[in-house]
Design a protein around this motif. Sequence first.
Motif, PDB file in Angstrom:
ATOM      1  N   GLU A 113       0.818  -1.219   0.000  1.00  0.00           N
ATOM      2  CA  GLU A 113       0.000   0.000   0.000  1.00  0.00           C
ATOM      3  C   GLU A 113       0.847   1.262   0.000  1.00  0.00           C
ATOM      4  OE1 GLU A 113      -3.618   1.883   2.745  1.00  0.00           O
ATOM      5  OE2 GLU A 113      -2.399   0.218   3.473  1.00  0.00           O
ATOM      6  N   ARG A 137     -13.137  -8.476   7.184  1.00  0.00           N
ATOM      7  CA  ARG A 137     -13.369  -7.322   6.302  1.00  0.00           C
ATOM      8  C   ARG A 137     -13.891  -7.761   4.940  1.00  0.00           C
ATOM      9  NH1 ARG A 137      -8.375  -3.026   7.257  1.00  0.00           N
ATOM     10  NH2 ARG A 137      -8.691  -2.740   9.502  1.00  0.00           N
ATOM     11  N   SER A 167     -15.293   3.333   5.672  1.00  0.00           N
ATOM     12  CA  SER A 167     -13.903   3.544   5.237  1.00  0.00           C
ATOM     13  C   SER A 167     -12.974   2.482   5.822  1.00  0.00           C
ATOM     14  CB  SER A 167     -13.433   4.935   5.651  1.00  0.00           C
ATOM     15  OG  SER A 167     -13.507   5.088   7.063  1.00  0.00           O
ATOM     16  N   SER A 168     -13.304   1.969   7.017  1.00  0.00           N
ATOM     17  CA  SER A 168     -12.442   0.962   7.646  1.00  0.00           C
ATOM     18  C   SER A 168     -12.467  -0.362   6.891  1.00  0.00           C
ATOM     19  CB  SER A 168     -12.871   0.739   9.104  1.00  0.00           C
ATOM     20  OG  SER A 168     -14.159   0.151   9.161  1.00  0.00           O
ATOM     21  N   TYR A 170     -12.426  -0.707   3.633  1.00  0.00           N
ATOM     22  CA  TYR A 170     -11.709  -0.653   2.355  1.00  0.00           C
ATOM     23  C   TYR A 170     -10.343   0.012   2.450  1.00  0.00           C
ATOM     24  CZ  TYR A 170     -16.398  -1.775   0.765  1.00  0.00           C
ATOM     25  OH  TYR A 170     -17.629  -2.380   0.591  1.00  0.00           O
ATOM     26  N   GLU A 171      -9.817   0.147   3.672  1.00  0.00           N
ATOM     27  CA  GLU A 171      -8.522   0.805   3.822  1.00  0.00           C
ATOM     28  C   GLU A 171      -7.345  -0.157   3.691  1.00  0.00           C
ATOM     29  OE1 GLU A 171      -8.769   2.512   7.679  1.00  0.00           O
ATOM     30  OE2 GLU A 171      -8.525   0.593   8.736  1.00  0.00           O
ATOM     31  N   THR A 172      -7.617  -1.388   3.321  1.00  0.00           N
ATOM     32  CA  THR A 172      -6.563  -2.399   3.160  1.00  0.00           C
ATOM     33  C   THR A 172      -6.540  -2.904   1.724  1.00  0.00           C
ATOM     34  OG1 THR A 172      -5.998  -4.679   3.756  1.00  0.00           O
ATOM     35  CG2 THR A 172      -8.256  -4.022   4.089  1.00  0.00           C
ATOM     36  N   SER A 189      -9.669  -3.166  -1.001  1.00  0.00           N
ATOM     37  CA  SER A 189      -9.759  -1.888  -1.727  1.00  0.00           C
ATOM     38  C   SER A 189     -10.351  -2.054  -3.126  1.00  0.00           C
ATOM     39  CB  SER A 189      -8.375  -1.230  -1.811  1.00  0.00           C
ATOM     40  OG  SER A 189      -7.454  -2.102  -2.452  1.00  0.00           O
ATOM     41  N   LYS A 214     -14.344  -2.051  -3.348  1.00  0.00           N
ATOM     42  CA  LYS A 214     -15.132  -0.882  -2.958  1.00  0.00           C
ATOM     43  C   LYS A 214     -16.121  -0.508  -4.049  1.00  0.00           C
ATOM     44  CE  LYS A 214     -14.629   3.789  -1.114  1.00  0.00           C
ATOM     45  NZ  LYS A 214     -13.678   4.861  -0.726  1.00  0.00           N
TER      46      LYS A 214
END
Length: 511
Positions: free
Chosen positions: A153, A264, A294-295, A297-299, A303, A306
């Motif tokens: 990332e 997730r 947002s939590s 798709y923050e990985t 991602s 999304k």
Amino acid sequence: MSSSTMNDDEDEYNGELREMKDKNPWHSPVTILITVIGVIAIVALVTVAVLYNKPLLQKYKYGIVLDAGSSHTAMYLYRWPAEKDNNTGHVEQIHSCKVKGPGISSYSSSPWGAGQSLTVCMQEAVQLVPGSRHQETPLYLGATAGMRLLNMENASASEEVFEAVTGALQTFPFSYQGARILSGQEEGAFGWVTVNYLDDRLNQGLKTTGALDLGGASTQISFVPEDYDGTESPNNSVTFRLYGNDYILYTHSFLCYGKDQVLRLALSQQTQAGQSALSDPCFHPGYSDTKKYSSLYETPCTSSRKPETVLPAEFTHTGAGNFAKCQEKLKHVFDFSKCGYSKCSFNGVFQPPLNGPFGAFSAYYFVMNFLNLTDTSVPLDTVKKALTRYCATPWDQVIAEHPTIKVKYLAEYCFSGTYILTLLTNGYNFTEDSYRDIKFIKQIRGSDAGWTLGYMLNLTNMIPAEAPDAPPLPYSGYVSVVTLMSLLIFAVLVISMRPFWPRCSKQPHII
């Protein structure tokens, strides 16, 4: 008979006795001296042999490995006999320390915190390792899936975290050997080495045990298949020569399939419509929490999933507590639709037929131990029924029964237990019979199961490619042989002096 005659006979008899005594070689000063010297020599021989071969007070060398996982970091301190270093000394874990706070990958916005978090555990190591061994004690840090994801990332953030960690570890008086990200294949292979090393299967050439590792961001499976030469999907093959035995190991690491990242994945799949509320069968009835979209798709694991539509800021996550529906939802995080090999696990990844017993550790153990499901002799249907009952338990009751466990962890046991069972049976193809070959383990002979010991053994060359030479006799056997031979020599010496033994003669009669 007159008294004078009797006195003459007695004098004659006493004279004969004195003559016999004078002729007896055992009463000769030379013979006595030789005998004494022989006995002293034999005693000295045995004493020297015992003292020379007596085990000395044990001295140890030490090694430290930091396991920087996705959810937390742990420090492991190992030691082994100093005089048997390099190839023969058996390594044991003498201490472990769980670092407070999250894994180092969570400090991407404040890298210095990653280094500071290690201080308390490292100070424990300073106290436990003798000062005379500090400078020669190797110190390693290996980072796993959490840092793999951060590096994917944001590579610069990953480097800054490692710089902060390095700066902190170099302040301690050990021989710092650097910090690095382990590949998934290394993590799986070193976990397999650890399990079999601790169980003494490698140096004895026994049938090996497979290794199942489950973390927060990845999961690994490693075992030695039957009739496998490593040519099919060679990227999943590792060859070891250990203690004179060759092993062709199958190993694969599934990034994003640790229990935290799978949660997730599952939530992102169920919220594609961008709804403001989600009723989740993998959480207890009565459970409710507000989560940020947002939590999810923050990985890098999620991602790409999304939705293109605008999502609300938050959604309400509630529990429905249904094991069967939870398992159906979780099956969708795997892709079973394609396989370009003779046999696959999931996502098109090659996996040969399972072989032998398996040790399942890390999150496998902690989750199944909490659920009281570590006994794999129990039929799978019984395990499913137990999970069905547990998941259906009202959330208030669960909290009341486990007041000391953090709510975050407590809330996820239904999900995690269901995921473990789904991964093992649907993902890795364990059946009703082969499931019994799994043993959920935390430690083996006092050392934690995991990749850290195997990693250190590899870097310090503690496992030889060839079997080390064994002494022809153990210490006790050596002393016994020396003692026996000494007694035999003494017996031969005595027998060799037989010509000098006193001969029997008739004693004169007294009349």
